[in-house]
Design a protein around this motif. Structure first.
Motif, PDB file in Angstrom:
ATOM      1  N   GLN A 146       0.881  -0.999  -0.089  1.00 45.08           N
ATOM      2  CA  GLN A 146       0.018   0.271  -0.101  1.00 45.08           C
ATOM      3  C   GLN A 146       0.678   1.157   0.054  1.00 45.08           C
ATOM      4  N   ASP A 147       2.049   1.296   0.466  1.00 49.76           N
ATOM      5  CA  ASP A 147       2.774   2.383   0.676  1.00 49.76           C
ATOM      6  C   ASP A 147       3.788   2.655  -0.292  1.00 49.76           C
ATOM      7  N   LEU A 148       3.826   1.820  -1.404  1.00 50.46           N
ATOM      8  CA  LEU A 148       4.533   1.778  -2.424  1.00 50.46           C
ATOM      9  C   LEU A 148       3.994   2.865  -3.583  1.00 50.46           C
ATOM     10  N   TYR A 149       4.913   3.670  -4.137  1.00 49.84           N
ATOM     11  CA  TYR A 149       4.313   4.474  -5.482  1.00 49.84           C
ATOM     12  C   TYR A 149       5.447   4.027  -6.600  1.00 49.84           C
ATOM     13  N   GLU A 150       5.158   4.743  -7.574  1.00 51.11           N
ATOM     14  CA  GLU A 150       6.188   4.916  -8.732  1.00 51.11           C
ATOM     15  C   GLU A 150       7.279   5.769  -8.379  1.00 51.11           C
ATOM     16  N   GLY A 151       8.585   5.401  -8.368  1.00 50.42           N
ATOM     17  CA  GLY A 151       9.502   5.934  -7.679  1.00 50.42           C
ATOM     18  C   GLY A 151       9.990   5.711  -6.519  1.00 50.42           C
ATOM     19  N   SER A 152       9.274   4.761  -5.770  1.00 48.44           N
ATOM     20  CA  SER A 152       9.779   4.520  -4.705  1.00 48.44           C
ATOM     21  C   SER A 152      11.044   4.100  -4.585  1.00 48.44           C
ATOM     22  N   HIS A 153      12.147   4.064  -3.359  1.00 48.84           N
ATOM     23  CA  HIS A 153      13.483   3.871  -3.382  1.00 48.84           C
ATOM     24  C   HIS A 153      13.437   2.347  -3.495  1.00 48.84           C
ATOM     25  N   PRO A 154      14.439   1.798  -4.176  1.00 42.19           N
ATOM     26  CA  PRO A 154      14.738   0.225  -4.289  1.00 42.19           C
ATOM     27  C   PRO A 154      14.726  -0.282  -3.012  1.00 42.19           C
ATOM     28  N   ALA A 155      15.358   0.262  -1.923  1.00 46.18           N
ATOM     29  CA  ALA A 155      15.240  -0.487  -0.552  1.00 46.18           C
ATOM     30  C   ALA A 155      13.786  -0.976  -0.253  1.00 46.18           C
ATOM     31  N   GLU A 156      12.943  -0.077  -0.691  1.00 43.79           N
ATOM     32  CA  GLU A 156      11.556  -0.273  -0.183  1.00 43.79           C
ATOM     33  C   GLU A 156      10.897  -1.580  -0.546  1.00 43.79           C
ATOM     34  N   TYR A 157      11.727  -2.208  -1.868  1.00 39.66           N
ATOM     35  CA  TYR A 157      11.069  -3.136  -2.468  1.00 39.66           C
ATOM     36  C   TYR A 157      11.978  -4.620  -1.768  1.00 39.66           C
ATOM     37  N   ASP A 158      12.953  -4.459  -1.161  1.00 39.62           N
ATOM     38  CA  ASP A 158      13.602  -5.482  -0.387  1.00 39.62           C
ATOM     39  C   ASP A 158      12.776  -6.373   0.281  1.00 39.62           C
ATOM     40  N   GLY A 159      12.047  -6.052   1.163  1.00 41.33           N
ATOM     41  CA  GLY A 159      11.066  -6.821   2.070  1.00 41.33           C
ATOM     42  C   GLY A 159      10.056  -7.590   1.210  1.00 41.33           C
ATOM     43  N   ILE A 160       9.707  -6.818   0.020  1.00 41.03           N
ATOM     44  CA  ILE A 160       8.519  -7.430  -0.738  1.00 41.03           C
ATOM     45  C   ILE A 160       9.400  -8.428  -1.507  1.00 41.03           C
ATOM     46  N   ALA A 161      10.598  -8.546  -2.032  1.00 46.31           N
ATOM     47  CA  ALA A 161      11.015  -9.559  -2.831  1.00 46.31           C
ATOM     48  C   ALA A 161      11.376 -10.647  -1.812  1.00 46.31           C
ATOM     49  N   ASP A 162      11.832 -10.454  -0.658  1.00 45.53           N
ATOM     50  CA  ASP A 162      12.094 -11.526   0.264  1.00 45.53           C
ATOM     51  C   ASP A 162      10.701 -12.226   0.576  1.00 45.53           C
TER      52      ASP A 162
END
Length: 242
Positions: free
Chosen positions: A36-52
């Motif tokens: 929910q808190d992600l948006y286009e242009g979010s920092h790559p580090a915010e996707y680390d937890g999603i990928a894990d």
């Protein structure tokens, strides 16, 4: 006795499936809240937890699904995949090479099939570009699939969920990579040099360019000192007379 009754009496739940399925439902249920808190242009580090989280859920779904035969070949189930398998052929590279050699001797080689979705270790890999919208699309598909996934679901549904989770994991993993903020193709994750001119912001390339410029300058030659003068310059004290 009907065929449906025979099937119901002969069917047994695989060992461990109820616990693994409950774990999979729990992992898939929390992914939507984390997105929910992600948006286009979010920092790559915010996707680390999603990928894990996606990779962990994918491993659970892959364990629920039947074992993958990467090639679909009974002789070489874990062999190499043929990236240009013609229509009607299998994906086993060893068998297709043998078939090509036989057809080549008779002067007939089939044209390669059009490229399809890439597969890695038997699981699909989506084509770029990798965007947040594509990741959300895969997660919406997984939300629809998990509501219909039960202990007695056919193996094909577990395979479909594992494939969709692998697609979503690939997209999230690529979005978690460092962005090319410096515009350098050689060092895409390099920090930016604030003193570099526009278009040369890569700190590694800027430092290398400065070193090359210094080394390319003509060295300054000091005036030559004659031998006698050099001895006089090296003396710090005058010799005592006599």
């Amino acid at each position: 006795m009907s065929a449906q009754e025979q099937h119901s009496r002969g069917y047994s739940v695989p060992t461990g499936r109820p616990y693994a399925l409950k774990e999979l439902h729990g992992k898939l249920g929390t992914l939507g809240d984390r997105m929910q808190d992600l948006y286009e242009g979010s920092h790559p580090a915010e996707y680390d937890g999603i990928a894990d989280a996606l990779h962990t859920a994918f491993q659970t779904a892959a364990a629920l699904a039947p074992s993958k035969s990467y090639t679909g070949c009974p002789q070489h189930p874990n062999g190499a995949l043929d990236p240009e398998a013609p229509d009607g052929w299998g994906r086993c590279l060893l068998c297709n090479d043998r078939r090509r050699m036989g057809l080549r001797g008779r002067g007939a080689v089939p044209a390669p099939a059009p490229p399809g979705e890439q597969r890695r270790l038997g699981y699909p890999v989506p084509e770029p570009p990798y965007t947040l919208e594509k990741l959300r699309h895969y997660l919406r598909t997984l939300d629809d699939s998990r509501f219909h996934l039960t202990i007695g679901s056919p193996d094909e549904e577990f395979v479909r969920v594992a494939d969709d989770l692998h697609r979503a994991f690939i997209v999230a993993r690529e979005l978690s990579r460092p962005r090319n903020a410096s515009g350098c193709s050689e060092h895409p994750g390099a920090p930016m040099d604030p003193d570099a001119p526009p278009g040369e912001a890569c700190i590694f390339c800027a430092g290398r360019k400065r070193r090359e410029q210094r080394s390319a300058q003509t060295p300054e030659m000091l005036p030559r000192i004659r031998r006698g003068e050099r001895r006089q310059l090296q003396r710090r004290f005058e010799r005592p007379p006599g």
